[in-house]
Design a protein around this motif. Structure first.
Motif, PDB file in Angstrom:
ATOM      1  N   TRP A 189       0.828  -1.198   0.000  1.00 24.34           N
ATOM      2  CA  TRP A 189       0.000   0.000   0.000  1.00 24.34           C
ATOM      3  C   TRP A 189       0.869   1.257   0.000  1.00 24.34           C
ATOM      4  O   TRP A 189       2.038   1.219   0.357  1.00 24.34           O
ATOM      5  CB  TRP A 189      -0.962   0.013   1.174  1.00 24.34           C
ATOM      6  CG  TRP A 189      -0.326  -0.195   2.514  1.00 24.34           C
ATOM      7  CD1 TRP A 189      -0.085  -1.382   3.140  1.00 24.34           C
ATOM      8  CD2 TRP A 189       0.161   0.812   3.393  1.00 24.34           C
ATOM      9  NE1 TRP A 189       0.513  -1.176   4.350  1.00 24.34           N
ATOM     10  CE2 TRP A 189       0.686   0.162   4.531  1.00 24.34           C
ATOM     11  CE3 TRP A 189       0.218   2.203   3.340  1.00 24.34           C
ATOM     12  CZ2 TRP A 189       1.245   0.851   5.598  1.00 24.34           C
ATOM     13  CZ3 TRP A 189       0.776   2.887   4.406  1.00 24.34           C
ATOM     14  CH2 TRP A 189       1.280   2.217   5.515  1.00 24.34           C
ATOM     15  N   ILE A 190       0.254   2.331  -0.453  1.00 22.05           N
ATOM     16  CA  ILE A 190       0.891   3.649  -0.426  1.00 22.05           C
ATOM     17  C   ILE A 190      -0.018   4.583   0.358  1.00 22.05           C
ATOM     18  O   ILE A 190      -1.233   4.397   0.392  1.00 22.05           O
ATOM     19  CB  ILE A 190       1.148   4.202  -1.844  1.00 22.05           C
ATOM     20  CG1 ILE A 190      -0.139   4.261  -2.665  1.00 22.05           C
ATOM     21  CG2 ILE A 190       2.183   3.363  -2.544  1.00 22.05           C
ATOM     22  CD1 ILE A 190       0.027   4.876  -4.030  1.00 22.05           C
ATOM     23  N   GLN A 191       0.583   5.609   1.009  1.00 26.43           N
ATOM     24  CA  GLN A 191      -0.228   6.538   1.802  1.00 26.43           C
ATOM     25  C   GLN A 191      -1.069   7.421   0.901  1.00 26.43           C
ATOM     26  O   GLN A 191      -2.269   7.419   0.960  1.00 26.43           O
ATOM     27  CB  GLN A 191       0.664   7.372   2.713  1.00 26.43           C
ATOM     28  CG  GLN A 191       1.213   6.549   3.848  1.00 26.43           C
ATOM     29  CD  GLN A 191       2.062   7.384   4.782  1.00 26.43           C
ATOM     30  OE1 GLN A 191       2.455   8.492   4.461  1.00 26.43           O
ATOM     31  NE2 GLN A 191       2.351   6.832   5.951  1.00 26.43           N
ATOM     32  N   ASN A 192      -0.424   8.205   0.082  1.00 24.43           N
ATOM     33  CA  ASN A 192      -1.113   9.021  -0.917  1.00 24.43           C
ATOM     34  C   ASN A 192      -0.062   9.545  -1.891  1.00 24.43           C
ATOM     35  O   ASN A 192       1.128   9.313  -1.717  1.00 24.43           O
ATOM     36  CB  ASN A 192      -1.933  10.159  -0.285  1.00 24.43           C
ATOM     37  CG  ASN A 192      -1.068  11.109   0.512  1.00 24.43           C
ATOM     38  OD1 ASN A 192      -0.008  11.530   0.061  1.00 24.43           O
ATOM     39  ND2 ASN A 192      -1.515  11.466   1.706  1.00 24.43           N
ATOM     40  N   GLU A 193      -0.488  10.266  -2.904  1.00 26.14           N
ATOM     41  CA  GLU A 193       0.437  10.737  -3.933  1.00 26.14           C
ATOM     42  C   GLU A 193       1.412  11.781  -3.418  1.00 26.14           C
ATOM     43  O   GLU A 193       2.489  11.952  -3.960  1.00 26.14           O
ATOM     44  CB  GLU A 193      -0.344  11.286  -5.121  1.00 26.14           C
ATOM     45  CG  GLU A 193      -1.148  10.206  -5.840  1.00 26.14           C
ATOM     46  CD  GLU A 193      -1.980  10.782  -6.957  1.00 26.14           C
ATOM     47  OE1 GLU A 193      -1.840  11.979  -7.261  1.00 26.14           O
ATOM     48  OE2 GLU A 193      -2.777  10.027  -7.534  1.00 26.14           O
ATOM     49  N   ASP A 194       1.053  12.514  -2.353  1.00 20.55           N
ATOM     50  CA  ASP A 194       1.905  13.590  -1.852  1.00 20.55           C
ATOM     51  C   ASP A 194       2.976  13.094  -0.876  1.00 20.55           C
ATOM     52  O   ASP A 194       3.978  13.748  -0.671  1.00 20.55           O
ATOM     53  CB  ASP A 194       1.056  14.656  -1.156  1.00 20.55           C
ATOM     54  CG  ASP A 194       0.050  15.264  -2.113  1.00 20.55           C
ATOM     55  OD1 ASP A 194       0.353  15.339  -3.315  1.00 20.55           O
ATOM     56  OD2 ASP A 194      -1.046  15.643  -1.658  1.00 20.55           O
ATOM     57  N   VAL A 195       2.744  11.968  -0.243  1.00 17.39           N
ATOM     58  CA  VAL A 195       3.664  11.449   0.771  1.00 17.39           C
ATOM     59  C   VAL A 195       4.304  10.169   0.245  1.00 17.39           C
ATOM     60  O   VAL A 195       3.612   9.273  -0.207  1.00 17.39           O
ATOM     61  CB  VAL A 195       2.916  11.155   2.094  1.00 17.39           C
ATOM     62  CG1 VAL A 195       3.866  10.588   3.130  1.00 17.39           C
ATOM     63  CG2 VAL A 195       2.240  12.420   2.603  1.00 17.39           C
TER      64      VAL A 195
ATOM     65  N   GLU B 188       2.052  -6.447   9.809  1.00 17.23           N
ATOM     66  CA  GLU B 188       1.915  -5.240   8.992  1.00 17.23           C
ATOM     67  C   GLU B 188       3.135  -4.367   9.243  1.00 17.23           C
ATOM     68  O   GLU B 188       3.536  -4.161  10.380  1.00 17.23           O
ATOM     69  CB  GLU B 188       0.645  -4.482   9.344  1.00 17.23           C
ATOM     70  CG  GLU B 188       0.443  -3.252   8.488  1.00 17.23           C
ATOM     71  CD  GLU B 188      -0.901  -2.577   8.719  1.00 17.23           C
ATOM     72  OE1 GLU B 188      -1.041  -1.437   8.268  1.00 17.23           O
ATOM     73  OE2 GLU B 188      -1.794  -3.178   9.347  1.00 17.23           O
ATOM     74  N   TYR B 189       3.715  -3.875   8.166  1.00 15.92           N
ATOM     75  CA  TYR B 189       4.931  -3.068   8.241  1.00 15.92           C
ATOM     76  C   TYR B 189       4.724  -1.776   7.469  1.00 15.92           C
ATOM     77  O   TYR B 189       4.085  -1.760   6.426  1.00 15.92           O
ATOM     78  CB  TYR B 189       6.113  -3.829   7.623  1.00 15.92           C
ATOM     79  CG  TYR B 189       6.282  -5.201   8.213  1.00 15.92           C
ATOM     80  CD1 TYR B 189       6.997  -5.392   9.378  1.00 15.92           C
ATOM     81  CD2 TYR B 189       5.689  -6.301   7.607  1.00 15.92           C
ATOM     82  CE1 TYR B 189       7.138  -6.653   9.930  1.00 15.92           C
ATOM     83  CE2 TYR B 189       5.822  -7.565   8.145  1.00 15.92           C
ATOM     84  CZ  TYR B 189       6.551  -7.735   9.305  1.00 15.92           C
ATOM     85  OH  TYR B 189       6.682  -8.983   9.847  1.00 15.92           O
ATOM     86  N   SER B 190       5.254  -0.680   8.010  1.00 15.43           N
ATOM     87  CA  SER B 190       5.132   0.601   7.319  1.00 15.43           C
ATOM     88  C   SER B 190       6.498   1.254   7.225  1.00 15.43           C
ATOM     89  O   SER B 190       7.406   0.958   7.985  1.00 15.43           O
ATOM     90  CB  SER B 190       4.137   1.509   8.037  1.00 15.43           C
ATOM     91  OG  SER B 190       4.589   1.767   9.349  1.00 15.43           O
TER      92      SER B 190
ATOM     93  N   LEU C 216      11.743  -0.623   7.968  1.00 12.16           N
ATOM     94  CA  LEU C 216      10.303  -0.652   8.191  1.00 12.16           C
ATOM     95  C   LEU C 216      10.020  -0.778   9.683  1.00 12.16           C
ATOM     96  O   LEU C 216      10.873  -1.214  10.457  1.00 12.16           O
ATOM     97  CB  LEU C 216       9.668  -1.842   7.461  1.00 12.16           C
ATOM     98  CG  LEU C 216       9.875  -1.899   5.947  1.00 12.16           C
ATOM     99  CD1 LEU C 216       9.396  -3.236   5.408  1.00 12.16           C
ATOM    100  CD2 LEU C 216       9.158  -0.757   5.256  1.00 12.16           C
ATOM    101  N   THR C 217       8.827  -0.412  10.060  1.00  9.29           N
ATOM    102  CA  THR C 217       8.389  -0.524  11.444  1.00  9.29           C
ATOM    103  C   THR C 217       7.101  -1.322  11.470  1.00  9.29           C
ATOM    104  O   THR C 217       6.201  -1.077  10.669  1.00  9.29           O
ATOM    105  CB  THR C 217       8.149   0.881  12.050  1.00  9.29           C
ATOM    106  OG1 THR C 217       9.323   1.655  11.871  1.00  9.29           O
ATOM    107  CG2 THR C 217       7.812   0.783  13.518  1.00  9.29           C
ATOM    108  N   SER C 218       7.008  -2.263  12.401  1.00 12.88           N
ATOM    109  CA  SER C 218       5.778  -3.036  12.534  1.00 12.88           C
ATOM    110  C   SER C 218       4.753  -2.196  13.285  1.00 12.88           C
ATOM    111  O   SER C 218       5.069  -1.156  13.863  1.00 12.88           O
ATOM    112  CB  SER C 218       6.037  -4.359  13.255  1.00 12.88           C
ATOM    113  OG  SER C 218       6.444  -4.115  14.568  1.00 12.88           O
ATOM    114  N   VAL C 219       3.513  -2.655  13.302  1.00 19.47           N
ATOM    115  CA  VAL C 219       2.431  -1.938  13.973  1.00 19.47           C
ATOM    116  C   VAL C 219       2.740  -1.738  15.454  1.00 19.47           C
ATOM    117  O   VAL C 219       2.415  -0.712  16.041  1.00 19.47           O
ATOM    118  CB  VAL C 219       1.094  -2.689  13.780  1.00 19.47           C
ATOM    119  CG1 VAL C 219      -0.030  -2.031  14.553  1.00 19.47           C
ATOM    120  CG2 VAL C 219       0.739  -2.744  12.313  1.00 19.47           C
ATOM    121  N   ASP C 220       3.416  -2.710  16.068  1.00 22.84           N
ATOM    122  CA  ASP C 220       3.737  -2.599  17.492  1.00 22.84           C
ATOM    123  C   ASP C 220       5.054  -1.864  17.752  1.00 22.84           C
ATOM    124  O   ASP C 220       5.557  -1.857  18.865  1.00 22.84           O
ATOM    125  CB  ASP C 220       3.746  -3.975  18.160  1.00 22.84           C
ATOM    126  CG  ASP C 220       4.760  -4.924  17.544  1.00 22.84           C
ATOM    127  OD1 ASP C 220       5.521  -4.504  16.649  1.00 22.84           O
ATOM    128  OD2 ASP C 220       4.783  -6.103  17.952  1.00 22.84           O
ATOM    129  N   GLY C 221       5.635  -1.228  16.714  1.00 16.08           N
ATOM    130  CA  GLY C 221       6.806  -0.368  16.896  1.00 16.08           C
ATOM    131  C   GLY C 221       8.156  -1.045  16.758  1.00 16.08           C
ATOM    132  O   GLY C 221       9.184  -0.399  16.921  1.00 16.08           O
TER     133      GLY C 221
END
Length: 172
Positions: A76-82, A97-99, A120-125
């Motif tokens: 997934w992507i956040q949005n076109e600006d970020v 899940e990783y962001s 990357l960072t997982s949901v739990d940090g």
């Protein structure tokens, strides 16, 4: 002189019988951290499903904590600006899940993955590293065949050319 039409016909036939198709590079994804995972995808992987901000690849074979599994990947992507994004590993239930940074370029309908190392960072940090590397290509059998035939024709042409040479010696 009679050998040249035969050689030309054989080379043309070999070129059409064994074409070497070009394909996208294969990439190895290796996730390391408290949880480890690895899988292979093509550089231009066709998604199973896509939306404006998500591309889904189903039925990916790989390993999670050294156990062979089949899972789905949701990039997934956040949005076109970020320039942010991540991915989710799913095997019936959400595994992780990783962001972090956006992991592909292009539209979600035709994502293009690139090699590199991503934090990357997982949901739990917890922190993770995703290493994406290109797998060296192995020539296809048709490519090997064409190379061997070409070397054979080159050797034959050199041998044939040597037979045609004649030396005339004359004394004055």
């Amino acid at each position: 002189m009679k050998a040249y039409p035969f050689l030309t016909a054989a080379a043309s036939l070999a070129a059409f019988v064994s074409p070497a198709n070009a394909s996208a590079a294969e990439l190895l994804f290796e996730l390391s951290g408290p949880t480890s995972a690895s899988w292979f995808l093509n550089e231009n992987q066709t998604p199973s499903v896509f939306t404006n901000n998500r591309t889904v690849i189903r039925g990916v074979s790989g390993t999670i904590n050294q156990a062979n599994q089949v899972f789905d990947l949701h990039f997934w992507i956040q949005n076109e600006d970020v320039n942010g994004g991540g991915f989710i590993l799913l095997n019936g239930n959400r595994i992780a899940e990783y962001s972090g940074i956006q992991l592909f370029s292009g539209p979600t309908s035709a994502p293009r993955f690139a090699a590199g190392t991503f934090s990357l960072t997982s949901v739990d940090g917890r922190g993770f590293t995703l290493n994406v590397s290109e797998v060296p290509a192995v020539p296809e059998p048709g490519t090997w065949l064409m190379m061997i035939i070409g070397l054979g024709f080159t050797g034959g042409a050199i041998r044939f050319a040597k037979r045609q040479q004649s030396v005339t010696v004359s004394y004055a």
